[in-house]
Design a protein around this motif. Structure first.
Motif, PDB file in Angstrom:
ATOM      1  N   VAL A  25     -73.324  92.333  92.394  1.00 19.15           N
ATOM      2  CA  VAL A  25     -74.750  92.612  92.536  1.00 19.15           C
ATOM      3  C   VAL A  25     -75.435  91.282  92.834  1.00 19.15           C
ATOM      4  O   VAL A  25     -75.227  90.294  92.119  1.00 19.15           O
ATOM      5  N   ALA A  26     -76.234  91.253  93.902  1.00 16.54           N
ATOM      6  CA  ALA A  26     -76.882  90.003  94.325  1.00 16.54           C
ATOM      7  C   ALA A  26     -78.200  89.774  93.596  1.00 16.54           C
ATOM      8  O   ALA A  26     -78.949  90.719  93.322  1.00 16.54           O
ATOM      9  N   ASP A  27     -78.463  88.505  93.283  1.00 18.74           N
ATOM     10  CA  ASP A  27     -79.744  88.102  92.698  1.00 18.74           C
ATOM     11  C   ASP A  27     -80.616  87.404  93.724  1.00 18.74           C
ATOM     12  O   ASP A  27     -81.833  87.408  93.615  1.00 18.74           O
ATOM     13  N   GLY A  28     -79.998  86.827  94.750  1.00 24.58           N
ATOM     14  CA  GLY A  28     -80.744  86.076  95.759  1.00 24.58           C
ATOM     15  C   GLY A  28     -80.327  84.624  95.787  1.00 24.58           C
ATOM     16  O   GLY A  28     -79.741  84.097  94.828  1.00 24.58           O
ATOM     17  N   ASN A  29     -80.605  83.936  96.892  1.00 31.21           N
ATOM     18  CA  ASN A  29     -80.281  82.524  97.067  1.00 31.21           C
ATOM     19  C   ASN A  29     -78.788  82.252  96.878  1.00 31.21           C
ATOM     20  O   ASN A  29     -78.383  81.194  96.404  1.00 31.21           O
ATOM     21  N   GLY A  30     -77.960  83.235  97.238  1.00 34.89           N
ATOM     22  CA  GLY A  30     -76.523  83.062  97.141  1.00 34.89           C
ATOM     23  C   GLY A  30     -75.919  83.452  95.811  1.00 34.89           C
ATOM     24  O   GLY A  30     -74.696  83.563  95.680  1.00 34.89           O
ATOM     25  N   LEU A  31     -76.749  83.667  94.790  1.00 36.55           N
ATOM     26  CA  LEU A  31     -76.236  83.996  93.460  1.00 36.55           C
ATOM     27  C   LEU A  31     -75.889  85.487  93.373  1.00 36.55           C
ATOM     28  O   LEU A  31     -76.716  86.341  93.699  1.00 36.55           O
ATOM     29  N   VAL A  32     -74.672  85.787  92.923  1.00 36.93           N
ATOM     30  CA  VAL A  32     -74.261  87.169  92.672  1.00 36.93           C
ATOM     31  C   VAL A  32     -73.579  87.213  91.319  1.00 36.93           C
ATOM     32  O   VAL A  32     -73.100  86.195  90.800  1.00 36.93           O
ATOM     33  N   ILE A  33     -73.548  88.400  90.744  1.00 39.71           N
ATOM     34  CA  ILE A  33     -72.787  88.588  89.509  1.00 39.71           C
ATOM     35  C   ILE A  33     -71.739  89.647  89.779  1.00 39.71           C
ATOM     36  O   ILE A  33     -72.033  90.715  90.324  1.00 39.71           O
ATOM     37  N   GLU A  34     -70.509  89.325  89.443  1.00 37.08           N
ATOM     38  CA  GLU A  34     -69.396  90.241  89.684  1.00 37.08           C
ATOM     39  C   GLU A  34     -69.013  90.907  88.375  1.00 37.08           C
ATOM     40  O   GLU A  34     -68.781  90.231  87.363  1.00 37.08           O
ATOM     41  N   ILE A  35     -68.953  92.231  88.402  1.00 37.57           N
ATOM     42  CA  ILE A  35     -68.611  92.993  87.205  1.00 37.57           C
ATOM     43  C   ILE A  35     -67.171  93.453  87.344  1.00 37.57           C
ATOM     44  O   ILE A  35     -66.829  94.227  88.252  1.00 37.57           O
ATOM     45  N   MET A  36     -66.318  92.982  86.449  1.00 33.52           N
ATOM     46  CA  MET A  36     -64.898  93.304  86.497  1.00 33.52           C
ATOM     47  C   MET A  36     -64.655  94.670  85.872  1.00 33.52           C
ATOM     48  O   MET A  36     -65.497  95.217  85.143  1.00 33.52           O
ATOM     49  N   THR A  37     -63.498  95.241  86.129  1.00 33.33           N
ATOM     50  CA  THR A  37     -63.173  96.565  85.569  1.00 33.33           C
ATOM     51  C   THR A  37     -63.093  96.526  84.047  1.00 33.33           C
ATOM     52  O   THR A  37     -63.238  97.554  83.386  1.00 33.33           O
ATOM     53  N   THR A  38     -62.862  95.349  83.491  1.00 33.15           N
ATOM     54  CA  THR A  38     -62.799  95.196  82.029  1.00 33.15           C
ATOM     55  C   THR A  38     -64.182  95.115  81.391  1.00 33.15           C
ATOM     56  O   THR A  38     -64.313  95.151  80.172  1.00 33.15           O
ATOM     57  N   GLY A  39     -65.222  94.963  82.222  1.00 28.16           N
ATOM     58  CA  GLY A  39     -66.578  94.801  81.707  1.00 28.16           C
ATOM     59  C   GLY A  39     -67.052  93.367  81.699  1.00 28.16           C
ATOM     60  O   GLY A  39     -68.238  93.091  81.495  1.00 28.16           O
ATOM     61  N   THR A  40     -66.148  92.425  81.921  1.00 31.02           N
ATOM     62  CA  THR A  40     -66.525  91.012  81.995  1.00 31.02           C
ATOM     63  C   THR A  40     -67.416  90.786  83.214  1.00 31.02           C
ATOM     64  O   THR A  40     -67.186  91.348  84.281  1.00 31.02           O
ATOM     65  N   LYS A  41     -68.429  89.947  83.055  1.00 30.00           N
ATOM     66  CA  LYS A  41     -69.377  89.671  84.138  1.00 30.00           C
ATOM     67  C   LYS A  41     -69.309  88.184  84.492  1.00 30.00           C
ATOM     68  O   LYS A  41     -69.453  87.332  83.607  1.00 30.00           O
ATOM     69  N   ILE A  42     -69.082  87.900  85.762  1.00 34.71           N
ATOM     70  CA  ILE A  42     -68.895  86.532  86.217  1.00 34.71           C
ATOM     71  C   ILE A  42     -69.943  86.173  87.259  1.00 34.71           C
ATOM     72  O   ILE A  42     -70.133  86.891  88.251  1.00 34.71           O
ATOM     73  N   TRP A  43     -70.643  85.070  87.038  1.00 31.42           N
ATOM     74  CA  TRP A  43     -71.578  84.555  88.045  1.00 31.42           C
ATOM     75  C   TRP A  43     -70.791  83.868  89.164  1.00 31.42           C
ATOM     76  O   TRP A  43     -69.880  83.085  88.887  1.00 31.42           O
ATOM     77  N   ARG A  44     -71.160  84.181  90.412  1.00 30.52           N
ATOM     78  CA  ARG A  44     -70.517  83.508  91.540  1.00 30.52           C
ATOM     79  C   ARG A  44     -71.587  83.111  92.559  1.00 30.52           C
ATOM     80  O   ARG A  44     -72.701  83.646  92.555  1.00 30.52           O
ATOM     81  N   PHE A  45     -71.189  82.171  93.449  1.00 32.85           N
ATOM     82  CA  PHE A  45     -72.101  81.669  94.468  1.00 32.85           C
ATOM     83  C   PHE A  45     -71.530  81.986  95.847  1.00 32.85           C
ATOM     84  O   PHE A  45     -70.402  81.609  96.171  1.00 32.85           O
ATOM     85  N   ARG A  46     -72.314  82.709  96.651  1.00 37.15           N
ATOM     86  CA  ARG A  46     -71.911  83.107  97.999  1.00 37.15           C
ATOM     87  C   ARG A  46     -72.586  82.170  98.997  1.00 37.15           C
ATOM     88  O   ARG A  46     -73.802  81.977  98.953  1.00 37.15           O
ATOM     89  N   TYR A  47     -71.789  81.602  99.932  1.00 37.01           N
ATOM     90  CA  TYR A  47     -72.390  80.646 100.860  1.00 37.01           C
ATOM     91  C   TYR A  47     -71.594  80.573 102.167  1.00 37.01           C
ATOM     92  O   TYR A  47     -70.446  81.034 102.257  1.00 37.01           O
TER      93      TYR A  47
END
Length: 404
Positions: A25-47
């Protein structure tokens, strides 16, 4: 043109649920949060670098990094990309600096660095003081999930033994808020402070609650430094300066004010009484009302609802604003402003300045048919009170500031 992402909120991030496959799910300015099947949520940077889309750069686990901090890191990485520099190595070093917050001391530092970052300086200071002075020396070495209600009670008992029951209750509340934060980030499953009743630590008679001078100053410094809407800040200031009921203020109309004469006349019909109520206004109150008048959002109401200028804000709006600030004032309700004003004015007055018994009970309100001398004295009372409040906010003392 690509569709811009709608910025996320912390509540929305917490509500994201796992699916059969991981998703972003994108937040904007390249920031996204990835939700894993386990429920863990990881911040990532798209560029994109040198015209080519690059693999996502990992910022870190949501449990360790708030939305605000993740945005700051994404902004830093975006600036590097703009200079033609890959952020991958920097992101890896940043992740290495994030310690696993399974020990309470580490969790507290994470809490202060993320959740507390947007709070006022006063609020951050009192929170850190409670943690550093009493909480962390006692249980900072413990695993988050190992802390029990008995540990919290023991801390509070030690503080009470110093003769500070209010500080004991404040400290319990700091731990309670810390664990609420850890639960939201799945670093804790229960809140040991929540099961410790506030009344078992300190009790206050709500009919006699009076804010001290220091509490008045701390409260309004926090309000001024907050990000709540300016009209609500002014409303809270005016509530304490005018000493009226909350409903009298939030439902006030511009027709009731004569700012040139520094007078507010609340009509009897609105008060459901048989006579109008006249409230003299201090210089500070007039200045605030002129600011509201200059930015007038409604022709009728002084504090119009954001949903339309044909009605005032709800009576609960100011309570909600104060609650959202997390002000460090125990057992306080907005009605305490009136009692606080009366108590401090009794101490501020010299014997020769004493008002008659009826007037002293409701300071600042000019009775119908009052003499010119009494009306002038009421104006003087209101100005004296406004100056006293200013002194507390500034952290200085003008005259006597002893507290009841």
């Amino acid at each position: 043109m690509p569709r811009l992402a709608v910025p996320l909120t912390e509540a929305q991030v917490r509500a994201l649920e796992p699916r059969d496959t991981r998703y972003c799910v994108a937040d904007g300015n390249g920031l996204v949060i990835e939700i894993m099947t386990t429920g863990t949520k990881i911040w990532r940077f798209r560029y994109t670098l040198n015209g080519k889309r690059q693999p996502l750069a990992t910022i870190g686990d949501y449990r360790m990094i708030s939305l605000r901090v993740a945005r700051a890191k994404a902004q830093k990485y975006a600036e590097m990309v703009a200079q033609g520099i890959s952020p991958v190595a920097t992101a890896r070093r940043d992740r290495g600096a994030e310690s696993k917050a399974d020990i309470l001391r580490e969790a507290a530092e994470l809490y202060l660095a993320t959740e507390m970052a947007g709070k006022s300086e006063e609020y951050r200071r009192t929170t850190r003081r409670a943690l550093d002075k009493d909480v962390l020396p006692a249980i900072g070495h413990m695993q988050i999930k190992a802390v029990t209600a008995d540990d919290i009670v023991a801390i509070c008992d030690r503080i009470k033994s110093r003769g500070s029951p209010k500080m004991a209750l404040h400290t319990r509340n700091v731990v309670k808020r810390l664990y609420e934060y850890l639960i939201a980030r799945q670093l804790a499953s229960s809140n040991p402070a929540e099961v410790v009743p506030a009344r078992s630590i300190a009790t206050f008679d709500s009919r006699t609650r009076v804010l001290s001078g220091d509490e008045i100053g701390a409260m309004f410094r926090s309000i001024d430094a907050s990000n709540i809407r300016r009209p609500l800040k002014l409303a809270l200031h005016l509530l304490v300066l005018t000493m009226v009921r909350k409903s009298d203020l939030v439902e006030s109309t511009w027709a009731e004010f004569n700012l040139d004469k520094a007078m507010w006349t609340i009509p009897a019909a609105r008060l459901k009484k048989d006579r109008d109520q006249r409230v003299p206004l201090s210089q500070q109150a007039v200045s605030m009302l002129r600011e509201l008048d200059h930015a007038k959002a409604s022709r009728k109401f002084v504090f119009p609802s954001v949903r339309g200028d044909d009605r005032p804000i709800a009576k609960s709006t100011l309570n909600q604003a104060v609650k959202a600030l997390g002000l460090d004032v125990e057992h306080f309700v907005l009605h305490d402003f009136r009692r606080t004003a009366t108590a401090h004015l009794r101490k501020l007055m010299q014997p020769s300045d004493a008002l008659d018994q009826n007037t002293a009970t409701t300071p600042g309100h000019i009775a119908q048919g009052a003499s010119a001398e009494n009306a002038a004295k009421q104006r003087w009372v209101m100005q004296r009170w406004a100056d006293f409040v200013d002194a507390q906010i500034e952290g200085t003392r003008r005259g006597s500031t002893s507290t009841p």
